[in-house]
Scaffold this motif. Structure first.
Motif, short mmCIF file in Angstrom:
data_model
loop_
_atom_site.label_atom_id
_atom_site.label_comp_id
_atom_site.label_asym_id
_atom_site.label_seq_id
_atom_site.Cartn_x
_atom_site.Cartn_y
_atom_site.Cartn_z
N TYR B 224 -22.01 9.23 -35.33
CA TYR B 224 -22.72 8.12 -34.74
C TYR B 224 -22.35 6.88 -35.71
O TYR B 224 -22.65 6.99 -36.79
N PRO B 225 -21.54 5.81 -35.14
CA PRO B 225 -21.07 4.92 -35.86
C PRO B 225 -22.07 3.73 -36.57
O PRO B 225 -21.42 2.98 -37.50
N GLU B 299 -29.05 12.82 -27.58
CA GLU B 299 -29.10 11.70 -26.43
C GLU B 299 -28.66 10.15 -26.98
O GLU B 299 -27.76 9.47 -26.02
N ASP B 300 -28.81 9.79 -28.29
CA ASP B 300 -28.35 8.52 -28.60
C ASP B 300 -26.83 8.64 -28.58
O ASP B 300 -26.31 7.73 -28.46
N CYS B 301 -26.26 9.84 -29.14
CA CYS B 301 -24.91 9.98 -29.27
C CYS B 301 -24.20 9.76 -27.99
O CYS B 301 -23.23 9.24 -27.68
N PHE B 302 -24.63 10.56 -26.93
CA PHE B 302 -24.23 10.39 -25.56
C PHE B 302 -24.24 9.03 -24.88
O PHE B 302 -23.04 8.69 -24.46
N ILE B 303 -25.21 8.41 -25.27
CA ILE B 303 -25.31 6.91 -24.52
C ILE B 303 -24.41 5.95 -25.49
O ILE B 303 -23.61 5.33 -24.69
N GLU B 304 -24.10 6.31 -26.69
CA GLU B 304 -23.10 5.69 -27.49
C GLU B 304 -21.60 5.84 -26.81
O GLU B 304 -20.93 4.86 -26.69
N MET B 306 -20.77 7.29 -23.93
CA MET B 306 -20.67 6.27 -22.33
C MET B 306 -20.54 4.96 -22.55
O MET B 306 -19.88 4.70 -21.41
N THR B 307 -21.19 4.16 -23.43
CA THR B 307 -21.10 2.83 -23.32
C THR B 307 -19.62 2.32 -24.11
O THR B 307 -19.72 1.02 -24.19
N LYS B 308 -19.06 3.23 -24.76
CA LYS B 308 -17.82 2.55 -25.49
C LYS B 308 -16.69 1.93 -24.79
O LYS B 308 -16.41 2.51 -23.51
#
Lengths: 247, 308
Positions: B224-225, B299-304, B306-308
């Motif tokens: 996670y960046p 879930e945080d990682c998935f959202i991140e 997805m929005t890349k």
């Protein structure tokens, strides 16, 4: 100020010698987001069907949107909205046709339907898709549309039965923003969900176990009461009380 | 050393204009509990149907236990178990009849592999004379899992076994999967519930037919960046609106009773407060006590991603 939109007293439903809903009582206020939780088979669906005027209680009484759920069930139906994950829209009708159909069923005036359809579709970003068949739009869009259809006739209360199953985490959150907006406009929201993070978005929660309401409070107070970090822990602790065998 | 048991090489699949799978490359190791995590329509079911030889890919190759899923499908079907998302046993046969049927189809007996299903099946055995169509959701699922296991498959494919199931039954199912893994069965399971991802050895995050990432849950979190903060306010929804329109804020999403927020610049707090200027140049503050740096969830990682 604190107007009651749902008032339930000693509501019970029996099927033969099986008590599906066992003497439940609670109130829900106008504009409240009320979460209705429970394991599969706890009696949520049966209770919800009674609140919507679809099933008559064996005993007890209830008022929904100011109407008696036993004697005035047709009036109850007119003043509520309903959306479930399983069925809400006609897949082989276009987006605008679905709105037209449901608005007509709820007797919204023709002149009002046209103008409001545009406003509603623009709000959820689906105006460009108004002529698309519902079966051709993604699930997340369908759910937003189904919600907008359920509140189109401005009901005093909207029942949402597992509205967000299966969608991605961003769409799920956008859906909850729609819920918050409607609640802020005074529509009461009665919602069931299996996502425990969503349970925390509710103002108050009830948890059904074996046909009874075993807990009812704000998410914060429930976590405190059960000494839990989150609602999932509360739910796991509550559900250990289950004695009734699934059938 | 060849410990890869499931392999996809540049698999593509379209239905008319819809690209269901786009250039899928994937390897699953023997004995792994592997999760395919994504929303409805992401391509999870299509991938499972290709790997179980029920649908042909448009291009690319896929292998299960070194068998080509398109060419060697007859051999393959003896070695895999598949539990589809929709209940697909015979509703008008009893619990016991269904189980016997599937054992017979695979040329075996219930007795021979009973040890594999014992933990699961004994929970529904009291109802063995009930028709499958009359079972509750949780019991149907236990029966379906027993039927998928009765021929002792090397690889088990479970398509969304926990969708629509309450949190307690979900937990139970994951315990069953853990036990099956102990017996050496490789398990591929798909789910839309992000919180289940952390129960897998490795996971693939899938969205719109593409795999976003294949990693262990721990490594996905490590990648996670940004620094992630959790904020708790008396009115999270109001604060969400304020933060989302603020240029200092990179992302802001509701997570249960909290907001999860990342910022564009390193956070500086003064006197125990984080001051944020809003767009009308007025300021609002978030108390340090409301703010906490946290480890991201899947879930945080998935959202991140997805929005890349």
């Amino acid at each position: 100020m604190d107007k009651k939109v749902i008032e339930i007293k000693n509501l019970t439903k029996r099927f033969g010698n099986f008590t599906a809903v066992d003497n439940i009582s609670f109130d829900v206020s106008k504009g409240e987001i009320f979460g209705f939780l429970g394991a599969n088979g706890a009696g949520k669906t049966t209770a919800m069907r009674m609140l919507c005027g679809l099933s008559k209680p064996t005993s007890g009484q209830g008022f929904v949107a100011g109407f008696d759920i036993t004697r005035q069930s047709e009036n109850v139906k007119k003043h509520i909205g309903y959306m479930s994950q399983k069925f809400s829209l006609y897949e082989d009708l276009k987006v605008w046709e679905n709105i037209r159909l449901f608005a007509g069923i709820y007797r919204v005036k023709n002149s009002e339907i046209a103008t409001k359809t545009k406003i509603v579709l623009e709000k959820i970003g689906l105006f460009g898709e108004r002529n698309t068949l519902v079966k051709e739009i993604p699930l997340g869009w369908k759910q937003k549309l189904a919600f907008s259809v359920a509140v189109f006739h401005n009901p005093s209360i909207v029942f949402l039965d597992e509205p967000t199953g299966g969608v991605d985490p961003i769409t799920r959150r956008q859906f909850w923003e729609l819920i918050y907006e409607s609640a802020a406009e005074g529509i009461t929201v009665f919602v069931t969900t299996h996502y425990m993070d969503e349970a925390e978005y509710c103002n108050r929660l009830s948890i059904m176990v074996d046909g009874k309401i075993e807990a009812l409070d704000t998410p914060k107070n429930l976590k405190h009461q059960f000494n839990a970090q989150n609602m999932d822990e509360v739910f796991q602790k509550m559900a250990r009380k289950v004695v009734r065998i699934e059938n | 050393m060849n410990d890869i048991i499931v392999k996809c090489l540049s698999v593509n699949k379209s239905y008319k204009d819809v690209k269901a799978l786009i250039n899928i490359n994937l390897e699953v190791k023997k004995g792994e509990l592997f999760g395919l995590i994504g929303a409805d329509g992401a391509g999870k079911t299509t991938l499972f149907r290709i790997l179980t030889s029920l649908v042909l890919a448009d291009s690319g190759n896929a292998f299960v236990n070194n068998l080509d899923v398109a060419r060697d499908y007859k051999k393959l079907r003896n070695q895999i178990g598949y539990m589809p998302g929709r209940f697909s046993l015979y509703q008008d046969l009893t619990v016991e009849e269904n189980l016997n049927f599937f054992a017979t189809v695979f040329n075996t007996t219930v007795k021979e592999n009973y040890h594999l299903i014992e933990d699961i099946y004994k929970q529904i055995e009291p109802f063995k004379n009930r028709r499958a169509g009359k079972l509750s959701g949780g019991m149907k699922q236990k029966l379906a899992l027993s039927c998928a296991l009765i021929h002792k498959p090397l690889v088990l494919f479970l398509d969304e076994p926990t969708t629509g199931i309450d949190p307690v039954s979900r937990k139970e199912l994951w315990e069953m999967l853990r036990n099956l893994k102990q017996q050496g069965i490789t398990i591929l399971v798909s789910t839309p519930y992000m919180d289940e991802a952390s129960l897998c050895d490795r996971i693939a995050l899938i969205q719109h037919g593409k795999i976003l990432s294949v990693e262990t849950p721990q490594n996905i979190k490590k990648n996670y960046p940004k620094k992630l903060y959790r904020i708790e306010a008396s009115d999270n929804f109001a604060l969400l609106g304020l933060l989302r329109n603020n240029s200092a804020v990179n992302s802001c999403f509701m997570f249960g009773g909290y907001l999860h927020v990342t910022f564009n610049e390193e956070l500086k707090t003064e006197n125990g407060e984080l001051k944020i200027a809003d767009n009308n140049n007025s300021q609002f503050s978030i108390l340090n006590s409301q703010l906490k740096e946290i480890e991201p969830s899947v879930e945080d990682c998935f959202i991140e991603l997805m929005t890349k």
